[in-house]
Motif scaffolding. Sequence first.
Motif, PDB file in Angstrom:
ATOM      1  N   ALA A  55       0.879  -1.248   0.135  1.00 55.08           N
ATOM      2  CA  ALA A  55       0.049   0.030   0.148  1.00 55.08           C
ATOM      3  C   ALA A  55       0.920   1.256  -0.025  1.00 55.08           C
ATOM      4  N   PHE A  56       2.102   1.126   0.845  1.00 57.99           N
ATOM      5  CA  PHE A  56       2.901   2.428   0.994  1.00 57.99           C
ATOM      6  C   PHE A  56       4.377   2.070   0.497  1.00 57.99           C
ATOM      7  N   LYS A  57       4.281   1.151  -0.217  1.00 58.41           N
ATOM      8  CA  LYS A  57       5.857   0.616  -0.596  1.00 58.41           C
ATOM      9  C   LYS A  57       6.335   1.806  -1.408  1.00 58.41           C
ATOM     10  N   GLY A  58       7.780   2.287  -1.198  1.00 58.84           N
ATOM     11  CA  GLY A  58       8.393   3.097  -1.995  1.00 58.84           C
ATOM     12  C   GLY A  58       7.739   4.612  -1.725  1.00 58.84           C
ATOM     13  N   CYS A  59       7.314   4.670  -0.610  1.00 59.21           N
ATOM     14  CA  CYS A  59       6.909   6.291   0.056  1.00 59.21           C
ATOM     15  C   CYS A  59       8.098   6.824   0.620  1.00 59.21           C
ATOM     16  N   VAL A  60       9.152   7.147  -0.022  1.00 64.79           N
ATOM     17  CA  VAL A  60      10.275   7.422   0.477  1.00 64.79           C
ATOM     18  C   VAL A  60      10.403   8.480   1.496  1.00 64.79           C
ATOM     19  N   ALA A  61       9.157   9.618   1.268  1.00 63.12           N
ATOM     20  CA  ALA A  61       9.073  10.634   2.362  1.00 63.12           C
ATOM     21  C   ALA A  61       8.236  10.654   3.349  1.00 63.12           C
ATOM     22  N   LEU A  62       7.617   9.500   3.361  1.00 65.56           N
ATOM     23  CA  LEU A  62       6.574   9.294   4.702  1.00 65.56           C
ATOM     24  C   LEU A  62       7.253   9.028   6.046  1.00 65.56           C
ATOM     25  N   PHE A  90       4.987  -1.198   4.038  1.00 63.69           N
ATOM     26  CA  PHE A  90       5.619  -0.117   4.339  1.00 63.69           C
ATOM     27  C   PHE A  90       7.291  -0.240   3.647  1.00 63.69           C
ATOM     28  N   GLU A  91       7.294  -1.094   2.704  1.00 66.42           N
ATOM     29  CA  GLU A  91       8.853  -1.611   2.594  1.00 66.42           C
ATOM     30  C   GLU A  91       9.409  -0.318   1.584  1.00 66.42           C
ATOM     31  N   GLY A  92      10.485   0.222   1.813  1.00 71.16           N
ATOM     32  CA  GLY A  92      11.049   1.055   1.373  1.00 71.16           C
ATOM     33  C   GLY A  92      10.937   2.521   1.735  1.00 71.16           C
ATOM     34  N   CYS A  93      10.009   2.678   2.762  1.00 70.99           N
ATOM     35  CA  CYS A  93       9.670   3.809   3.423  1.00 70.99           C
ATOM     36  C   CYS A  93      10.938   4.522   4.239  1.00 70.99           C
ATOM     37  N   GLN A  94      11.993   5.002   3.399  1.00 71.39           N
ATOM     38  CA  GLN A  94      13.140   5.146   4.071  1.00 71.39           C
ATOM     39  C   GLN A  94      13.235   6.626   5.047  1.00 71.39           C
ATOM     40  N   THR A 136      -2.558  -8.962  14.602  1.00 68.76           N
ATOM     41  CA  THR A 136      -2.402 -10.502  15.066  1.00 68.76           C
ATOM     42  C   THR A 136      -1.269 -11.099  14.108  1.00 68.76           C
ATOM     43  N   PHE A 137      -0.956  -9.930  12.918  1.00 71.51           N
ATOM     44  CA  PHE A 137      -0.179 -10.678  11.894  1.00 71.51           C
ATOM     45  C   PHE A 137       0.530  -9.629  11.378  1.00 71.51           C
ATOM     46  N   ILE A 138       1.940  -9.431  11.009  1.00 69.33           N
ATOM     47  CA  ILE A 138       2.735  -8.669  10.398  1.00 69.33           C
ATOM     48  C   ILE A 138       3.553  -9.607   8.952  1.00 69.33           C
ATOM     49  N   GLY A 139       3.060  -9.167   7.858  1.00 73.38           N
ATOM     50  CA  GLY A 139       3.626  -9.867   6.696  1.00 73.38           C
ATOM     51  C   GLY A 139       5.137  -9.639   6.326  1.00 73.38           C
ATOM     52  N   LYS A 140       5.623 -10.396   5.475  1.00 76.66           N
ATOM     53  CA  LYS A 140       7.244 -10.362   5.144  1.00 76.66           C
ATOM     54  C   LYS A 140       7.351  -8.984   4.487  1.00 76.66           C
ATOM     55  N   LEU A 141       8.692  -8.495   4.868  1.00 75.57           N
ATOM     56  CA  LEU A 141       9.010  -7.362   3.976  1.00 75.57           C
ATOM     57  C   LEU A 141       8.250  -6.149   4.640  1.00 75.57           C
ATOM     58  N   ALA A 142       7.298  -6.133   5.498  1.00 75.16           N
ATOM     59  CA  ALA A 142       6.394  -4.928   5.697  1.00 75.16           C
ATOM     60  C   ALA A 142       7.269  -4.064   6.300  1.00 75.16           C
ATOM     61  N   PHE A 143       8.235  -3.887   6.740  1.00 71.81           N
ATOM     62  CA  PHE A 143       8.948  -2.654   7.042  1.00 71.81           C
ATOM     63  C   PHE A 143      10.535  -2.658   6.487  1.00 71.81           C
ATOM     64  N   GLU A 144      10.595  -3.389   5.611  1.00 68.57           N
ATOM     65  CA  GLU A 144      12.002  -3.597   4.838  1.00 68.57           C
ATOM     66  C   GLU A 144      12.307  -2.338   4.402  1.00 68.57           C
ATOM     67  N   GLN A 145      13.987  -2.120   4.657  1.00 68.48           N
ATOM     68  CA  GLN A 145      14.406  -0.924   4.145  1.00 68.48           C
ATOM     69  C   GLN A 145      13.875   0.460   4.809  1.00 68.48           C
ATOM     70  N   CYS A 146      13.119   0.370   6.020  1.00 68.36           N
ATOM     71  CA  CYS A 146      12.719   1.465   6.871  1.00 68.36           C
ATOM     72  C   CYS A 146      14.067   1.877   7.842  1.00 68.36           C
ATOM     73  N   ILE A 147      14.991   2.287   7.155  1.00 69.60           N
ATOM     74  CA  ILE A 147      16.318   2.477   7.584  1.00 69.60           C
ATOM     75  C   ILE A 147      16.432   3.697   8.961  1.00 69.60           C
ATOM     76  N   MET A 148      15.196   4.605   8.773  1.00 70.35           N
ATOM     77  CA  MET A 148      15.209   5.524   9.714  1.00 70.35           C
ATOM     78  C   MET A 148      14.328   5.280  10.900  1.00 70.35           C
ATOM     79  N   LEU A 149      13.651   3.920  11.045  1.00 68.11           N
ATOM     80  CA  LEU A 149      12.522   3.546  11.881  1.00 68.11           C
ATOM     81  C   LEU A 149      13.284   3.610  13.442  1.00 68.11           C
ATOM     82  N   LYS A 150      12.789   4.253  14.098  1.00 69.69           N
ATOM     83  CA  LYS A 150      13.204   4.277  15.672  1.00 69.69           C
ATOM     84  C   LYS A 150      12.341   4.295  16.589  1.00 69.69           C
ATOM     85  N   PHE A 151      11.189   4.445  16.355  1.00 68.28           N
ATOM     86  CA  PHE A 151      10.045   4.428  17.600  1.00 68.28           C
ATOM     87  C   PHE A 151       8.921   3.704  17.001  1.00 68.28           C
TER      88      PHE A 151
END
Length: 289
Positions: free
Chosen positions: A204-211, A228-232, A244-259
């Motif tokens: 749904a939000f893959k590649g939204c690099v400014a989010l 949210f893959e690639g939401c850098q 109850t479930f989080i799928g594969k690569l849901a947060f892949e490459q979310c390199i700034m995710l801290k909280f």
Amino acid sequence: MAQFVAEFNRRDFHIMEGKLIKYKGRGFRVEIPEGVTEIGEDAFYQCDSIMTVILPSTLTSIGDSAFSLCTNMTDIVIPDKVVSIGKAAFSGCSSLATVVFSKRLDTIGEYAFSKCKNLNNVELPDSVKEIGKSAFYSCTTLNNIKLSSSIRHIHTSTFEDCQGLIEISLPNSVEILGASVFENCASLETIMFSKNISQIGPFAFKGCVALKSVDLPPKVTVIENSTFEGCQALTSITIPSGVTFIGKLAFEQCIMLKFVNCSNEIKPIIKGTFSLGQRMKMKIKTTNK
């Protein structure tokens, strides 16, 4: 002279029982005769000479691909009796910058305005109940969207690749977001969710690099693959207690995710989603349900 021009223009149209079957002219300004109630499939397909079309007040529907690839058309006012716009009706109208929608419009078909690369503002009336998949796909300069308060389901790829979109507010009528609905919206920084959304599709939000920040609505129970893959630029996310479930690569490459904000009940799911290295860089804040 005026009468001669009107008669000449009328011969450019093939009309049967109120349905405009085909436009045969080469004018840059076209005025469709009053009495026409329907514009048929492919009626103006690839008429690249047209810059302006005046639609009749009697019109009620615009057919599939009716104006597709009219690459020099710059604007269109859709009369208030129109209730449906067909599949790919204005697809590929690359110069189309302004659309005024009918106040009675109910349905916008699949790919209806896809690749309208000059379209920068969309204000849908509250009468609109259905927007087909990819309806505004790759409208790359679209930067403002006002959605109808009657829409329940925003379908697959509806706004995918709308690279100029900076923020979006989803009305509380929205319950379902389809797959890839905002994928590759590279400028999207802010999304205000409907509190009634219960389903968000994969990618749904893959590649939204400014989010930057996401507060998922409380009824969401599943975070699908690559949502949210690639939401850098994503730094924080709030995950509701019902997940109850989080799928594969849901947060892949979310390199700034801290909280990550979540309830104690779903903390094991969160831990299973991120690698140890990722968890060491972030703060997981838990609350009681």
